[in-house]
Design a protein around this motif. Sequence first.
Motif: not given
Length: 111
Positions: A110-111, A103-108
């Motif tokens: 997809s910014m 989730m952290n990687k995805y959020n980072k």
Amino acid sequence: MANSYYDPADLRKFGKITEWSEEIGNKFFDYYGKVFEEGALSAREKSLIALAVAHVVKCPYCIDAYTKDGLQRGITKEEMMEAVHAGAAIESGATLVHGVQMMNKYNKLSM
């Protein structure tokens, strides 16, 4: 277990690992024996823990060995299954908590 990668008879050969590396093999068996001696935990409790861990690491030899050991120590089938479920719950939780990393990687990304 005919035609299986794991041959139950191989469990009896475990001690032979010292043949190809005597010093390290002997040190392992000394350590292994010491771990399973009575201590703060009883040998019975350690056997139950070993059975749960055997399922988590998916070692059929260990499952066979610690099911037999548990029976000899008076561990009931209900206790064994409860230990297996405890191990499975921890393994599942450990897998799922790594979802936070995703989730952290995805959020980072997809910014």
